[in-house]
Design an enzyme around this catalytic site. Sequence first.
Site, PDB file in Angstrom:
ATOM      1  N   ASP A 191      -0.877   1.740  -3.113  1.00 15.34           N
ATOM      2  CA  ASP A 191      -0.787   3.119  -2.629  1.00 15.34           C
ATOM      3  C   ASP A 191      -0.387   4.010  -3.798  1.00 15.34           C
ATOM      4  OD1 ASP A 191       0.091   5.436  -0.810  1.00 15.34           O
ATOM      5  OD2 ASP A 191      -0.393   3.916   0.687  1.00 15.34           O
ATOM      6  N   HIS A 257       3.916   9.067   0.172  1.00 15.19           N
ATOM      7  CA  HIS A 257       3.121   8.327   1.150  1.00 15.19           C
ATOM      8  C   HIS A 257       3.401   6.824   1.096  1.00 15.19           C
ATOM      9  CE1 HIS A 257      -0.733   6.514   2.635  1.00 15.19           C
ATOM     10  NE2 HIS A 257      -0.709   7.526   3.485  1.00 15.19           N
ATOM     11  N   SER A 442      -2.768   5.593   8.385  1.00 11.45           N
ATOM     12  CA  SER A 442      -1.954   5.105   7.270  1.00 11.45           C
ATOM     13  C   SER A 442      -0.636   4.540   7.766  1.00 11.45           C
ATOM     14  CB  SER A 442      -1.659   6.242   6.279  1.00 11.45           C
ATOM     15  OG  SER A 442      -2.739   6.506   5.439  1.00 11.45           O
TER      16      SER A 442
END
Length: 622
Positions: A191, A257, A442
Site C-alpha cells: 500500500d 491509507h 479497501s
Amino acid sequence: MKKTNTLGAAISVAVLMASMAVPAVHAAGAEPATAVQQDSGGYRFLVKYRAGAVETRDVAALGRSLNSAVSRSGLDRAVAASARSAARPSVRAGLMRRLALPDWSVVKTSRDLDAAEAEAFVRELKANPAVADAYVDRRVYSAADDAPSLVPSDPDYAGQQWSFSDPVAGVRAPQAWARSQGEGVVVAVVDDGVAQGNPDLQNNLVPGYDMITSKHHSRRDTDERVPGGWDVGSWVEADYCMVGVGGTHKAKDTSWHGTHVAGTIAQETNNDIGGAGLAYKAKVLPIRVLGSCGGFSSDLVDGMVWAVGGEVPGLPINPNPAEVINLSLGSADREPCPVEYQEALDFVTQKGAIVVVAAGNHGREAAWYNLSNCDKVISVGASRITGGKTSYSNYGVRVDLAAPGGDKRDIGPGVGVWQMVNGGTKRVEPGNWVLRGMPGTSQASPHVAAAVAMIQSAVQTPLTWIQMRRLLMETATPFPVDIPTATSMGAGILNIDAALSRALAEAPCNPAVTECGSSQSTVLVNKVAATDLAGSADDDVLFRFQAEAGKVLSFMSYAGTGDVSMYVSLDTVPTAAVHDARSVRAGSTSETVRFTAPKAGTYYIRLVGAGAYSGVNLVARQ
C-alpha cells in the site's frame, strides 16, 4: 485520543492517464478524478524479453536494442517548437532496473513521451524478435478521504468498531478470538506504507521496504529503495501531479491509507489504547509502493515478490516472508488483468501465500477491473452496517464474499471502518494520533486478510488459496437483506468464527472413506459462479443450493481443462451410484443438469474428477 472531523466524498482517487492513454491503478476507492502526473526526467516502460535473449544478460546490448527502437519510432530527432506545441528534444532510452519477475526489465526514456510517441515506441519495442511484450509501466495511485469521526466510548473496540462485533453485519471477531489471534503469521500490506510510531500498531510490525523508485512520489531525497516501509507522507500541493503535463488540481492531504488498512489487520488489542485489530497477534509487513501522485506497477510487482521471500535485484531477501498479502488496490478504468500482475500472483501463490484484494469501488462489475479480475486472488466486496451492499462496492461473479466497508448513507459508526492513524496533513506528527473512519472495499479487504491469518495460525497444515476461498465462502453469513442478483456480492458476509470452527473441527471430505455430509458443502449463490475448481482424478467437491419450487433450475460446469462428472440430488448427498440426475460427458469439463419442475429444498451437487482438472467453474441458475 483526538478525533478528526474531516468529511470526504470517497476513500481514494484514481488518476486518469490522459496524456499517455494508459489505464491507472489506485487504492480501492470511489469515482476517478482527472489528475495527471508525469515523472520528471523520463518515462518508464515494462519490457519482457524472451528467455535466453542477449538483452537479459548484456546491458550494452539492451541499450542498443532500446535506442534502435527509439530511432525507428522517429524519437531520436528533435522537434522544433511551433505555434501549437513546445519544442521536444530528441530521446534516448536505457535500462532503469531489472524486475523481480524473470526476463522483465524496466526501461526509461530521457524525457516524457506523449500518447502518440509512447505508442510508437512500444510498437517498435515489440518489433524486436527478442521482445515478448512491452507497454507503459502502469501508474498505481492511492489517496483517501475520511468519513466523519466520533470519539469511541471504549478504547478497545466497543462503540465504533461495529465491523468486528455487530450481530447483524459484523465478522464475529469476539467469538473467533477464543480460537485464534493470528499468532505466528506475517501479513504483507502492499500500500502506501505505515506511519511510524503508531502507539497502537508499532509493536506488531516487522521491517518492510519502501519500493518507490521516484523521489517525486516518495517524498524522500532519493530515487533509491530504502528499508522500513514507512509512510513519510503522500500529500500533494496544488498542481504537484501536473509536472511536465500542464493542467490543474487541488491540494490534497496525506491519506494514511495503508496505516488504516494495517490497523484493521493487526492493531494491538486489549491494551487500553485506540481500537482493536482482528489478527492482533499477527505481524504486519509494510510494503510501500504508493506515495504522492501514486506509484508504478513495476514497484507493486517487486513488492509482492519481495514480500514472500522472492529475489528482487539489489535488495536483501526478506527474512519475514508473508503468508498473506492484502492489496487494497485496483484499476481506475476497465482493463484485463495485466500480464505482470498475473505472473507475480502466480509466483506468490506458488510460494504458499494467499492474496486478498479489494473488489473496487466503482459500483460496477468487478470483472472489469483488476486486481479483482486476476486469477489466484480472493476478491472482497463491501457491506454496510445493515448487512446490505454499499453504494459503491463492485459486484458480480468475480466477488467471492463481502466484509464490512461502511457507507455514507448510514449514521454513527456505520459510515466507515475505524482505526488509528496519524493526524498530520503532510508528514507524521509525533503524538498526533486520531481515530478515523474510512469507507471502502479497501477497508473490507483487510477484514478477510486478517481472517486468513487467523485460520492459517490455527490449523496444523496451512490451507491453499483455493481451499481458503472455499472455506470463507462456505462459512459466510448469509446477507440479512436482499442482494439483487444483478449486483451479487458472493456467498455472504465474512464470518471468522464459523470459518475457524469449520477449519479446526472438520477434515477434508474423502468419499472413499466416509460419506460427505452437507456440513462440508459449499453454498452456491444463484448466478454466482464458484471459480477455479481443481483436483486430481477422483477428487470431488460438494456444493449445495437452496431452490424454489416450479422455476427451471440448472447446474452447469464450464471452462478450465480436464474431465469432470456431475451428480445432483435433492435433500441428500449424491454419489456416482445413487443420485437424482447426472452429467458425465467423456473428456469434458462442460456438464449440465437441469430440472424443469424442481421442488423447494436443498439440492446437493457433487463435481468429481474423471481425470485431473483445473480452472473449472460451476454455477447454479434459477
